[in-house]
Design a protein around this motif. Structure first.
Motif, PDB file in Angstrom:
ATOM      1  N   ARG A   3      26.487  42.041  15.266  1.00 56.42           N
ATOM      2  CA  ARG A   3      27.692  40.928  14.931  1.00 56.42           C
ATOM      3  C   ARG A   3      28.464  43.061  14.269  1.00 56.42           C
ATOM      4  O   ARG A   3      28.190  43.197  14.119  1.00 56.42           O
ATOM      5  N   ASN A   4      29.254  42.242  15.255  1.00 52.09           N
ATOM      6  CA  ASN A   4      30.781  42.783  14.893  1.00 52.09           C
ATOM      7  C   ASN A   4      31.782  43.027  14.027  1.00 52.09           C
ATOM      8  O   ASN A   4      32.513  41.691  14.825  1.00 52.09           O
ATOM      9  N   ALA A   5      31.972  42.743  12.794  1.00 54.40           N
ATOM     10  CA  ALA A   5      32.949  41.622  11.594  1.00 54.40           C
ATOM     11  C   ALA A   5      33.643  43.207  11.194  1.00 54.40           C
ATOM     12  O   ALA A   5      34.867  43.152  10.443  1.00 54.40           O
ATOM     13  N   LEU A  36      29.122  39.631   6.879  1.00 59.10           N
ATOM     14  CA  LEU A  36      30.479  40.028   7.017  1.00 59.10           C
ATOM     15  C   LEU A  36      30.538  41.268   6.689  1.00 59.10           C
ATOM     16  O   LEU A  36      31.141  42.614   7.305  1.00 59.10           O
ATOM     17  N   ARG A  37      30.341  42.455   5.802  1.00 54.44           N
ATOM     18  CA  ARG A  37      30.434  43.729   4.926  1.00 54.44           C
ATOM     19  C   ARG A  37      28.882  44.473   6.349  1.00 54.44           C
ATOM     20  O   ARG A  37      29.290  46.191   7.080  1.00 54.44           O
ATOM     21  N   ASN A  38      28.119  43.824   6.179  1.00 51.75           N
ATOM     22  CA  ASN A  38      26.803  44.722   7.469  1.00 51.75           C
ATOM     23  C   ASN A  38      27.159  44.968   8.472  1.00 51.75           C
ATOM     24  O   ASN A  38      26.802  45.644   9.095  1.00 51.75           O
ATOM     25  N   ALA A  39      28.465  43.665   8.904  1.00 49.68           N
ATOM     26  CA  ALA A  39      28.695  44.186  10.083  1.00 49.68           C
ATOM     27  C   ALA A  39      30.200  44.994  10.348  1.00 49.68           C
ATOM     28  O   ALA A  39      31.038  44.373  11.630  1.00 49.68           O
ATOM     29  N   GLY A  40      30.200  44.860   9.273  1.00 55.77           N
ATOM     30  CA  GLY A  40      31.438  46.376   9.328  1.00 55.77           C
ATOM     31  C   GLY A  40      32.907  45.842   8.785  1.00 55.77           C
ATOM     32  O   GLY A  40      34.176  46.433   8.684  1.00 55.77           O
ATOM     33  N   GLU A 283      31.238  34.388  13.707  1.00 56.54           N
ATOM     34  CA  GLU A 283      32.171  34.306  14.727  1.00 56.54           C
ATOM     35  C   GLU A 283      33.333  34.642  14.448  1.00 56.54           C
ATOM     36  O   GLU A 283      34.465  34.837  15.101  1.00 56.54           O
ATOM     37  N   HIS A 284      34.295  33.925  12.859  1.00 54.81           N
ATOM     38  CA  HIS A 284      35.689  34.092  13.512  1.00 54.81           C
ATOM     39  C   HIS A 284      36.504  35.626  12.903  1.00 54.81           C
ATOM     40  O   HIS A 284      37.201  35.925  13.328  1.00 54.81           O
ATOM     41  N   ALA A 285      35.526  36.151  12.248  1.00 55.12           N
ATOM     42  CA  ALA A 285      35.630  37.624  12.153  1.00 55.12           C
ATOM     43  C   ALA A 285      35.917  38.694  13.627  1.00 55.12           C
ATOM     44  O   ALA A 285      36.254  38.897  13.469  1.00 55.12           O
TER      45      ALA A 285
END
Length: 293
Positions: A3-5, A36-40, A283-285
């Motif tokens: 995932r990309n956040a 969220l942090r793990n996804a950036g 998903e929202h990120a």
């Protein structure tokens, strides 16, 4: 799938009534900040009064937004507010739109809570039940402060209760109408003063004996009990906030199969099936990234 956040602007997860950032290794937004942090993403949880008015908590949020902007070098922040935290986020977005890229309400009482209405009627001003409730609330808030190791900040249980009633939020909405639907149950403007507005929430669905392991979750049981105090949105609430009362800006969905505490993944990650609350934030990120936020 990775995932990309990695949103352009930092994300602030804004807690609601009786909220906190963390106690020891326990996060209020359980697993959400780390995912969220793990996804950036750059993620922060502001420390607001556990009980107080929407305006007071919103002003505290503005002060911490300034700290985040100074510390990160970002121009704006993305605010995701749960429950009363959504009202604090709305205040910040309305008062300082130059510092806020987006406001997202998660199970926010944007038109008030029928549960708060019932409590306000039961706790008549100046009478003994109100005094007892205030004393109990004060002790609980101080206990949370002791556990979290945080310095005490102002709290006011009655101001919080009044701020969450239908009447109290109506007065708030007169001052800060950004993103509100013009019709009951509708959607609001997606962008106001260059601030993007979104919302999502859930509802209690079906009988409790069809909930599987979730039926054993004490928080879910409380939400089921609280749902009996709803009239206008009977059968269309998450136990604390009505479905249509939660609408703000672009309504992503307001009938996810979640109770009020599931929406911050409290015990939901252990017992709920069919919906992953953490994934909604990821998903929202990604949605915010697509909007250049």
């Amino acid at each position: 799938m990775q995932r990309n956040a990695s949103t352009l602007y930092p994300i602030l997860l804004v807690h609601g009534l009786f909220g906190f950032d963390s106690i020891g290794k326990f996060d209020l937004f359980h697993g959400i900040r780390q995912a969220l942090r793990n996804a950036g993403a750059q993620v922060f949880i502001p420390f607001l009064s556990a009980t107080h008015s929407n305006e007071m908590r919103g002003q505290q949020l503005l002060e911490q937004i300034d700290r985040v902007l100074a510390g990160t070098g970002a121009r704006k922040v993305n605010l995701i507010g749960h429950s009363q935290g959504a009202l604090a986020a709305r205040y910040a977005g309305a008062v300082a739109p130059d510092k806020v890229a987006s406001v997202t309400s998660v199970s926010g009482p944007n038109h008030g809570s029928e549960l708060a209405d019932c409590l306000r009627k039961a706790l008549k001003p100046g009478e003994l039940p109100e005094y007892i409730a205030v004393a109990a609330s004060t002790l609980f808030v101080e206990f949370l402060g002791y556990l979290s190791g945080r310095q005490q900040i102002p709290h006011n249980a009655i101001a919080a209760l009044n701020a969450l009633t239908t009447e109290g939020v109506a007065l708030f909405n007169e001052q800060y109408p950004q993103g509100l639907p013009s019709t009951w149950g509708g959607q609001g403007a997606q962008i106001v003063n260059e601030v993007h507005y979104y919302s999502w929430s859930g509802t209690l669905q079906g009988p409790i004996w069809k909930e599987g392991l979730n039926a054993l979750d004490p928080l879910h049981t409380f939400c089921r009990g609280f749902s009996q105090f709803f009239d206008r949105e009977a059968g269309q609430n998450d136990g604390m906030v009505g479905r249509f009362s939660s609408h703000l800006g672009t309504v992503l969905r307001s009938d996810y199969p979640m109770d009020h505490m599931d929406s911050i993944n409290q015990t939901a990650g252990l017992v709920r099936s069919g919906i992953d609350p953490v994934d909604l934030y990821l998903e929202h990120a990604e949605r915010l990234i697509k909007q250049g936020l």
